[in-house]
Design a protein around this motif. Sequence first.
Motif, PDB file in Angstrom:
ATOM      1  N   PRO A 100       0.826  -1.217   0.000  1.00 39.09           N
ATOM      2  CA  PRO A 100       0.000   0.000   0.000  1.00 39.09           C
ATOM      3  C   PRO A 100       0.860   1.268   0.000  1.00 39.09           C
ATOM      4  CG  PRO A 100      -0.821  -1.568   1.623  1.00 39.09           C
ATOM      5  CD  PRO A 100       0.487  -2.114   1.110  1.00 39.09           C
ATOM      6  N   GLU A 101       2.014   1.224   0.681  1.00 41.64           N
ATOM      7  CA  GLU A 101       2.903   2.390   0.699  1.00 41.64           C
ATOM      8  C   GLU A 101       3.442   2.686  -0.705  1.00 41.64           C
ATOM      9  OE1 GLU A 101       2.780   0.495   4.673  1.00 41.64           O
ATOM     10  OE2 GLU A 101       3.330  -0.297   2.712  1.00 41.64           O
ATOM     11  N   LEU A 102       3.823   1.641  -1.421  1.00 41.39           N
ATOM     12  CA  LEU A 102       4.328   1.833  -2.781  1.00 41.39           C
ATOM     13  C   LEU A 102       3.249   2.427  -3.682  1.00 41.39           C
ATOM     14  CD1 LEU A 102       6.590   1.567  -4.830  1.00 41.39           C
ATOM     15  CD2 LEU A 102       5.864  -0.804  -5.219  1.00 41.39           C
ATOM     16  N   ALA A 103       2.016   1.981  -3.508  1.00 46.77           N
ATOM     17  CA  ALA A 103       0.906   2.540  -4.302  1.00 46.77           C
ATOM     18  C   ALA A 103       0.745   4.032  -4.018  1.00 46.77           C
ATOM     19  CB  ALA A 103      -0.385   1.789  -4.007  1.00 46.77           C
ATOM     20  N   LEU A 104       0.851   4.428  -2.752  1.00 46.12           N
ATOM     21  CA  LEU A 104       0.749   5.853  -2.406  1.00 46.12           C
ATOM     22  C   LEU A 104       1.910   6.651  -2.987  1.00 46.12           C
ATOM     23  CD1 LEU A 104      -0.419   5.636   1.312  1.00 46.12           C
ATOM     24  CD2 LEU A 104      -1.673   6.701  -0.576  1.00 46.12           C
ATOM     25  N   ILE A 105       3.114   6.117  -2.873  1.00 44.94           N
ATOM     26  CA  ILE A 105       4.289   6.803  -3.415  1.00 44.94           C
ATOM     27  C   ILE A 105       4.122   7.003  -4.917  1.00 44.94           C
ATOM     28  CG2 ILE A 105       6.768   6.556  -3.895  1.00 44.94           C
ATOM     29  CD1 ILE A 105       6.862   5.028  -1.133  1.00 44.94           C
TER      30      ILE A 105
ATOM     31  N   VAL B  22       8.090   7.495   5.653  1.00 48.65           N
ATOM     32  CA  VAL B  22       8.823   8.721   5.305  1.00 48.65           C
ATOM     33  C   VAL B  22       8.825   8.889   3.791  1.00 48.65           C
ATOM     34  CG1 VAL B  22      11.064   9.881   5.337  1.00 48.65           C
ATOM     35  CG2 VAL B  22      10.213   8.756   7.399  1.00 48.65           C
ATOM     36  N   ARG B  23       8.986   7.797   3.076  1.00 46.60           N
ATOM     37  CA  ARG B  23       8.938   7.887   1.607  1.00 46.60           C
ATOM     38  C   ARG B  23       7.583   8.396   1.141  1.00 46.60           C
ATOM     39  NH1 ARG B  23      11.890   3.051  -1.660  1.00 46.60           N
ATOM     40  NH2 ARG B  23      13.287   2.370   0.001  1.00 46.60           N
ATOM     41  N   VAL B  24       6.516   7.866   1.734  1.00 47.33           N
ATOM     42  CA  VAL B  24       5.167   8.316   1.364  1.00 47.33           C
ATOM     43  C   VAL B  24       5.025   9.806   1.669  1.00 47.33           C
ATOM     44  CG1 VAL B  24       2.697   8.123   1.875  1.00 47.33           C
ATOM     45  CG2 VAL B  24       4.086   6.048   1.690  1.00 47.33           C
ATOM     46  N   MET B  25       5.415  10.207   2.878  1.00 49.27           N
ATOM     47  CA  MET B  25       5.246  11.609   3.280  1.00 49.27           C
ATOM     48  C   MET B  25       6.106  12.537   2.424  1.00 49.27           C
ATOM     49  SD  MET B  25       4.674  11.294   7.429  1.00 49.27           S
ATOM     50  CE  MET B  25       6.352  10.978   7.806  1.00 49.27           C
ATOM     51  N   LEU B  26       7.310  12.104   2.071  1.00 48.46           N
ATOM     52  CA  LEU B  26       8.166  12.933   1.233  1.00 48.46           C
ATOM     53  C   LEU B  26       7.583  13.059  -0.178  1.00 48.46           C
ATOM     54  CD1 LEU B  26      10.691  14.634   1.123  1.00 48.46           C
ATOM     55  CD2 LEU B  26      12.015  12.540   0.690  1.00 48.46           C
ATOM     56  N   ALA B  27       7.062  11.967  -0.712  1.00 42.57           N
ATOM     57  CA  ALA B  27       6.418  12.021  -2.031  1.00 42.57           C
ATOM     58  C   ALA B  27       5.219  12.969  -1.997  1.00 42.57           C
ATOM     59  CB  ALA B  27       5.989  10.619  -2.468  1.00 42.57           C
ATOM     60  N   GLU B  28       4.441  12.894  -0.917  1.00 39.53           N
ATOM     61  CA  GLU B  28       3.283  13.789  -0.793  1.00 39.53           C
ATOM     62  C   GLU B  28       3.740  15.243  -0.691  1.00 39.53           C
ATOM     63  OE1 GLU B  28       0.244  16.323   0.780  1.00 39.53           O
ATOM     64  OE2 GLU B  28       2.119  15.862   1.795  1.00 39.53           O
ATOM     65  N   GLN B  29       4.798  15.517   0.053  1.00 39.79           N
ATOM     66  CA  GLN B  29       5.287  16.888   0.196  1.00 39.79           C
ATOM     67  C   GLN B  29       5.858  17.424  -1.114  1.00 39.79           C
ATOM     68  OE1 GLN B  29       5.098  19.285   2.794  1.00 39.79           O
ATOM     69  NE2 GLN B  29       3.515  17.789   3.306  1.00 39.79           N
ATOM     70  N   LEU B  30       6.436  16.560  -1.922  1.00 39.75           N
ATOM     71  CA  LEU B  30       6.886  17.000  -3.246  1.00 39.75           C
ATOM     72  C   LEU B  30       5.684  17.406  -4.099  1.00 39.75           C
ATOM     73  CD1 LEU B  30       9.716  14.418  -3.886  1.00 39.75           C
ATOM     74  CD2 LEU B  30       9.994  16.915  -3.792  1.00 39.75           C
ATOM     75  N   TYR B  31       4.638  16.583  -4.073  1.00 41.49           N
ATOM     76  CA  TYR B  31       3.430  16.947  -4.821  1.00 41.49           C
ATOM     77  C   TYR B  31       2.817  18.234  -4.267  1.00 41.49           C
ATOM     78  CZ  TYR B  31      -1.442  17.047  -6.221  1.00 41.49           C
ATOM     79  OH  TYR B  31      -2.662  17.466  -6.672  1.00 41.49           O
ATOM     80  N   ARG B  32       2.783  18.354  -2.948  1.00 49.79           N
ATOM     81  CA  ARG B  32       2.248  19.570  -2.322  1.00 49.79           C
ATOM     82  C   ARG B  32       3.084  20.780  -2.743  1.00 49.79           C
ATOM     83  NH1 ARG B  32      -1.326  20.399   1.859  1.00 49.79           N
ATOM     84  NH2 ARG B  32      -1.384  18.151   2.174  1.00 49.79           N
ATOM     85  N   ALA B  33       4.404  20.620  -2.795  1.00 51.34           N
ATOM     86  CA  ALA B  33       5.289  21.720  -3.203  1.00 51.34           C
ATOM     87  C   ALA B  33       4.973  22.159  -4.634  1.00 51.34           C
ATOM     88  CB  ALA B  33       6.759  21.303  -3.080  1.00 51.34           C
ATOM     89  N   ALA B  34       4.807  21.197  -5.521  1.00 46.67           N
ATOM     90  CA  ALA B  34       4.470  21.537  -6.907  1.00 46.67           C
ATOM     91  C   ALA B  34       3.118  22.237  -6.974  1.00 46.67           C
ATOM     92  CB  ALA B  34       4.474  20.281  -7.777  1.00 46.67           C
ATOM     93  N   SER B  35       2.168  21.774  -6.177  1.00 45.91           N
ATOM     94  CA  SER B  35       0.843  22.400  -6.152  1.00 45.91           C
ATOM     95  C   SER B  35       0.928  23.838  -5.642  1.00 45.91           C
ATOM     96  CB  SER B  35      -0.114  21.597  -5.266  1.00 45.91           C
ATOM     97  OG  SER B  35      -0.305  20.314  -5.804  1.00 45.91           O
ATOM     98  N   ILE B  36       1.734  24.056  -4.618  1.00 48.48           N
ATOM     99  CA  ILE B  36       1.923  25.411  -4.085  1.00 48.48           C
ATOM    100  C   ILE B  36       2.555  26.302  -5.142  1.00 48.48           C
ATOM    101  CG2 ILE B  36       3.254  26.776  -2.408  1.00 48.48           C
ATOM    102  CD1 ILE B  36       2.825  24.391  -0.427  1.00 48.48           C
ATOM    103  N   LEU B  37       3.608  25.794  -5.793  1.00 51.32           N
ATOM    104  CA  LEU B  37       4.299  26.591  -6.823  1.00 51.32           C
ATOM    105  C   LEU B  37       3.381  26.895  -8.001  1.00 51.32           C
ATOM    106  CD1 LEU B  37       7.781  24.817  -6.770  1.00 51.32           C
ATOM    107  CD2 LEU B  37       7.250  27.112  -5.915  1.00 51.32           C
ATOM    108  N   ALA B  38       2.437  25.992  -8.270  1.00 51.49           N
ATOM    109  CA  ALA B  38       1.495  26.193  -9.381  1.00 51.49           C
ATOM    110  C   ALA B  38       0.301  27.048  -8.983  1.00 51.49           C
ATOM    111  CB  ALA B  38       1.013  24.834  -9.896  1.00 51.49           C
ATOM    112  N   GLY B  39       0.186  27.366  -7.687  1.00 46.37           N
ATOM    113  CA  GLY B  39      -0.949  28.160  -7.221  1.00 46.37           C
ATOM    114  C   GLY B  39      -2.248  27.377  -7.173  1.00 46.37           C
ATOM    115  N   GLN B  40      -2.150  26.068  -7.094  1.00 46.04           N
ATOM    116  CA  GLN B  40      -3.336  25.219  -7.042  1.00 46.04           C
ATOM    117  C   GLN B  40      -3.885  25.141  -5.620  1.00 46.04           C
ATOM    118  OE1 GLN B  40      -2.079  21.505  -8.745  1.00 46.04           O
ATOM    119  NE2 GLN B  40      -2.112  22.307 -10.831  1.00 46.04           N
TER     120      GLN B  40
END
Length: 155
Positions: A15-20, A132-150
Amino acid sequence: MRITLLAVGRLRKSPELALIDDYLDRFAKTGRQLGLPPVQITEIDDRRASGMAAEAPLIERAIPQGAYVIMMDERGEQPASPDFAARIGELRDQGRDICLIIGGADGLDPGLRARADWQISFGRMVWPHMLVRVMLAEQLYRAASILAGQPYHRV
């Protein structure tokens, strides 16, 4: 620019790999319009090493030359998501490669930690490495969303 997620240990189908995979796919789609490349995952086989001292040279060899090194460490800074996004955006604007490192079960060797450009933490608690891998992957997506103004990130 390249973004590498370097982690000790192999993550099998779970399940963690699926989230990542989901978060990194979202990151790739959002990041493409921002000039952020897809994240490359490099796994260090922890069966060949025993402990952080043995893992350190394996990690060191896998770090792309010239990359800005961000290590996950419970003693590191605890940036807010917008601060993390801003750093990713600055590195993108500089054309720097980024290498995000998650150590093994014993953590990261002190000599290797000293090589980090930035040490960050998801809090004072210690987390399982797969989470930690899941949370880091989520934070990368969140970072891109923030930079995109989403609206994904709500303050």
